[in-house]
Motif scaffolding. Structure first.
Motif, short mmCIF file in Angstrom:
data_model
loop_
_atom_site.label_atom_id
_atom_site.label_comp_id
_atom_site.label_asym_id
_atom_site.label_seq_id
_atom_site.Cartn_x
_atom_site.Cartn_y
_atom_site.Cartn_z
N LEU A 49 0.84 -1.19 0.00
CA LEU A 49 0.00 0.00 0.00
C LEU A 49 0.87 1.25 0.00
O LEU A 49 1.97 1.26 0.55
CB LEU A 49 -0.92 0.02 1.23
N PRO A 50 0.38 2.36 -0.57
CA PRO A 50 1.12 3.62 -0.49
C PRO A 50 1.23 4.07 0.97
O PRO A 50 0.39 3.73 1.80
CB PRO A 50 0.29 4.61 -1.32
N PRO A 51 2.26 4.81 1.31
CA PRO A 51 2.43 5.24 2.72
C PRO A 51 1.23 5.96 3.28
O PRO A 51 0.89 5.79 4.46
CB PRO A 51 3.66 6.15 2.66
N ALA A 52 0.55 6.75 2.48
CA ALA A 52 -0.59 7.50 3.00
C ALA A 52 -1.76 6.58 3.31
O ALA A 52 -2.60 6.90 4.16
CB ALA A 52 -1.01 8.59 1.99
N ALA A 53 -1.84 5.46 2.61
CA ALA A 53 -2.98 4.56 2.81
C ALA A 53 -2.72 3.50 3.88
O ALA A 53 -3.63 2.75 4.23
CB ALA A 53 -3.33 3.87 1.48
N ARG A 54 -1.51 3.43 4.37
CA ARG A 54 -1.20 2.42 5.37
C ARG A 54 -1.76 2.83 6.73
O ARG A 54 -1.72 4.00 7.12
CB ARG A 54 0.31 2.23 5.49
N PRO A 55 -2.32 1.89 7.48
CA PRO A 55 -2.84 2.23 8.82
C PRO A 55 -1.69 2.58 9.77
O PRO A 55 -0.63 1.98 9.74
CB PRO A 55 -3.56 0.94 9.26
N VAL A 56 -1.93 3.61 10.56
CA VAL A 56 -0.92 4.07 11.52
C VAL A 56 -1.08 3.28 12.82
O VAL A 56 -2.16 3.28 13.42
CB VAL A 56 -1.07 5.57 11.79
N ARG A 57 -0.04 2.57 13.22
CA ARG A 57 -0.08 1.75 14.43
C ARG A 57 0.75 2.42 15.51
O ARG A 57 1.93 2.74 15.31
CB ARG A 57 0.48 0.35 14.15
N GLN A 58 0.11 2.67 16.61
CA GLN A 58 0.80 3.31 17.70
C GLN A 58 1.72 2.28 18.39
O GLN A 58 1.30 1.17 18.70
CB GLN A 58 -0.20 3.85 18.74
N PRO A 59 2.99 2.62 18.60
CA PRO A 59 3.89 1.67 19.26
C PRO A 59 3.48 1.44 20.71
O PRO A 59 3.02 2.37 21.40
CB PRO A 59 5.26 2.36 19.17
N ARG A 60 3.61 0.21 21.12
CA ARG A 60 3.29 -0.14 22.50
C ARG A 60 4.31 0.50 23.43
O ARG A 60 5.51 0.42 23.20
CB ARG A 60 3.33 -1.66 22.68
N PRO A 61 3.84 1.16 24.49
CA PRO A 61 4.80 1.79 25.42
C PRO A 61 5.66 0.71 26.10
O PRO A 61 5.15 -0.30 26.57
CB PRO A 61 3.91 2.52 26.42
N ARG A 62 6.93 0.96 26.11
CA ARG A 62 7.89 0.00 26.66
C ARG A 62 8.22 0.36 28.11
O ARG A 62 8.49 1.52 28.41
CB ARG A 62 9.17 -0.03 25.83
N TYR A 63 8.17 -0.62 28.98
CA TYR A 63 8.47 -0.37 30.38
C TYR A 63 9.98 -0.54 30.60
O TYR A 63 10.57 -1.54 30.20
CB TYR A 63 7.70 -1.35 31.28
N ALA A 64 10.57 0.44 31.22
CA ALA A 64 11.99 0.41 31.53
C ALA A 64 12.17 0.05 33.00
O ALA A 64 11.49 0.61 33.88
CB ALA A 64 12.65 1.76 31.24
N LEU A 65 13.04 -0.88 33.26
CA LEU A 65 13.29 -1.32 34.62
C LEU A 65 13.92 -0.21 35.44
O LEU A 65 14.82 0.50 34.97
CB LEU A 65 14.22 -2.54 34.63
#
Length: 526
Positions: A49-65
């Motif tokens: 798919l073209p970049p504009a048509a791709r669904p935007v996925r929010q990155p999962r927040p990463r927990y830092a020790l």
């Protein structure tokens, strides 16, 4: 893996877009790429798919020790579930977990932290801690070393470097006397070719067993072993037998550098450690009395041999008990020949140690058996008996032992070689003695000839001493003066007495009682 997947994805997408530009893209192409990348076909179509048509996925927040999380990991010995329960108890305001209060330093460190799931903590510890760090808190130093990566030394030339080690074998055998025991094995491994150069088996490890293994590794006897050379360096651990003064003196005499490794670091001599494991896997585990085998629910070994104290005491003299240590030595000698001459080695590119030794053209530093005789033998004190020197159920004789019955001597020997012993008086080498029942005709003739020669020599000296004594006792009448003491008794008529008369006269002259009274029956003096 993420970087590799991204590279694969970019390559696949570029190829599919080229096919679409050429107007030949089909669902079959997409299916092939999806199978190769391990994703679904829908995912591959989404890549196109073209970049504009791709669904935007929010990155999962990463927990830092946090630092408190790491301290809690050490406190709970790597148990992340227990750590999560304690952390959640602090956040809930309870402050107790598993019926006990959470330590104050952890409660203060977690104050105000956000709540996370157990899976989040497990993922965070898996990402931020190396396997060695995790194993260090769960299993200790042994676990850390097992997960660590060590440098590997480049292989040395043949005969240049040794690795030596002691190991108590997981095997029950019967010694010559006493209850069953687990013997000790001393091994010498060549660093460059992995060849088993020398070995010794004993009831207890001593400097004598170290000498035996080193002498076997140094001595070149083509009819016994194709190996044998004096090394430049020896790697040993901190065992007291290796640190003995006589061992250091013997190696120092040959200009061999002893590299004593730090304690509790077996990977520093990994070749001999790996050989010990091979011995256990391919030989010891197949013998009766192997103590590392499977056990029943009560902890007793399967098989005819048990390793309990009572079983060891009762095993002596039973035919179905442990094997004798002498028989085990023979089995190990056969195994050593097989290992050196038949077993391919993975670290030698499939070659056997003997082939790796012969393929190496590095020069070797040899030493003769007569030079090693004074350096690499175990020692014991013995008394010469009428039939020779008794040692290990054999009687050893040599021509030089004739006439030395009852004398205390020191013998030097190899524990697994009964062909000969070396006899010393103090620090002086006397002779090499051989078993009586194994003498060659030439050795027997030499012993008898020496005995005759010694008897003749002593006879000549005895006769010489007798002649000297007679000259000392003869009357000294050379100048006409009567001798001060004469052992001759003359008769009153001037005639010489007979031997009988002389004896009677001397007896009468010397027979007095303790009171100083002369025997009245004796003849009066002239």
């Amino acid at each position: 893996m993420a970087k590799i997947a991204a590279e694969v994805r970019r390559t696949a997408v570029a190829r599919l877009e080229q096919l679409r530009t050429d107007g030949v893209l089909t669902a079959g192409h997409v299916r092939t790429v999806a199978q190769s990348a391990g994703v679904s076909e829908r995912t591959v179509w989404r890549w196109l798919l073209p970049p504009a048509a791709r669904p935007v996925r929010q990155p999962r927040p990463r927990y830092a020790l946090s630092e408190t999380d790491r301290e809690a990991f050490a406190y709970y010995r790597g148990n992340i579930a227990a750590l999560h329960r304690a952390r959640q108890a602090v956040l809930d305001g309870d402050g107790t977990t598993a019926g006990a209060p959470v330590p104050l330093f952890l409660a203060e460190g977690w104050a105000g932290a956000r709540s996370v799931t157990l899976r989040t903590l497990q993922r965070a510890f898996g990402q931020e801690l190396t396997p060695a760090e995790q194993a260090a808190w769960r299993a200790g130093e042994s676990g850390r070393q097992a997960a660590a990566v060590h440098l590997r030394r480049p292989d040395a030339l043949r005969g240049r470097c040794w690795e030596m080690d002691h190991k108590q074998l997981p095997l029950v055998v019967l010694p010559p006397k006493g209850k069953a025991i687990s013997p000790w094995l001393t091994t010498v491994v060549d660093d460059g070719t992995r060849a088993l150069l020398g070995w010794a088996i004993a009831v207890t490890p001593t400097s004598g067993t170290v000498f035996t293994a080193m002498r076997m590794a140094m001595l070149h006897e083509p009819e016994v072993s194709p190996f044998g050379a004096v090394p430049e360096r020896v790697r040993i651990d901190r065992g007291l037998e290796f640190a003995a003064d006589d061992v250091e003196a013997a190696l120092g005499t040959l200009a061999v550098v002893m590299h004593r490794l730090p304690p509790f670091q077996p990977h520093r001599k990994g070749k001999v450690e790996r050989l010990n494991l091979t011995i256990e896997q391919t030989l010891i585990s197949q013998l009766p009395g192997f103590t590392g085998g499977p056990r029943d629910a009560s902890g007793k070994l399967y098989g005819p041999v048990k390793d309990s104290v009572a079983a060891k005491q009762a095993a002596e003299g039973h035919s179905d008990g442990p094997m004798r240590i002498e028989r085990f030595v023979d089995r190990f000698a056969a195994w050593a020949r097989w290992y050196n001459t038949e077993r391919p080695h993975r670290m030698l590119a499939g070659r056997i140690p003997l082939q790796a030794w012969t393929d190496d053209v590095a020069p070797l530093r040899r030493i003769g058996a007569d030079q090693l005789r004074h350096l690499m033998l175990a020692a014991a004190d013995r008394t010469i008996q009428k039939d020779g020197i008794s040692f290990r159920s054999l009687t050893y004789v040599a021509p030089e032992l004739y006439g030395r019955g009852g004398q205390r001597v020191q013998i030097r020997y190899m524990p697994h070689d009964d062909r000969s012993i070396e006899v010393y008086i103090g620090t002086k080498h006397l002779c090499t003695a051989y078993p009586t029942g194994q003498l060659t005709p030439e050795q027997t003739d030499a012993f008898r000839a020496h005995a005759r020669a010694e008897a003749d020599r002593l006879g000549r000296e005895r006769r010489r001493a007798t002649r000297r004594a007679r000259r000392e006792l003869a009357p000294m009448t050379g100048d006409g003066t009567p001798p001060a003491e004469s052992r001759l008794v003359a008769a009153s008529d001037g005639c010489a007495l007979t031997q009988y008369d002389r004896d009677r006269a001397l007896a009468a002259k010397a027979s007095t009682s303790l009171l100083g009274l002369t025997d009245p029956t004796a003849a009066p003096e002239a």
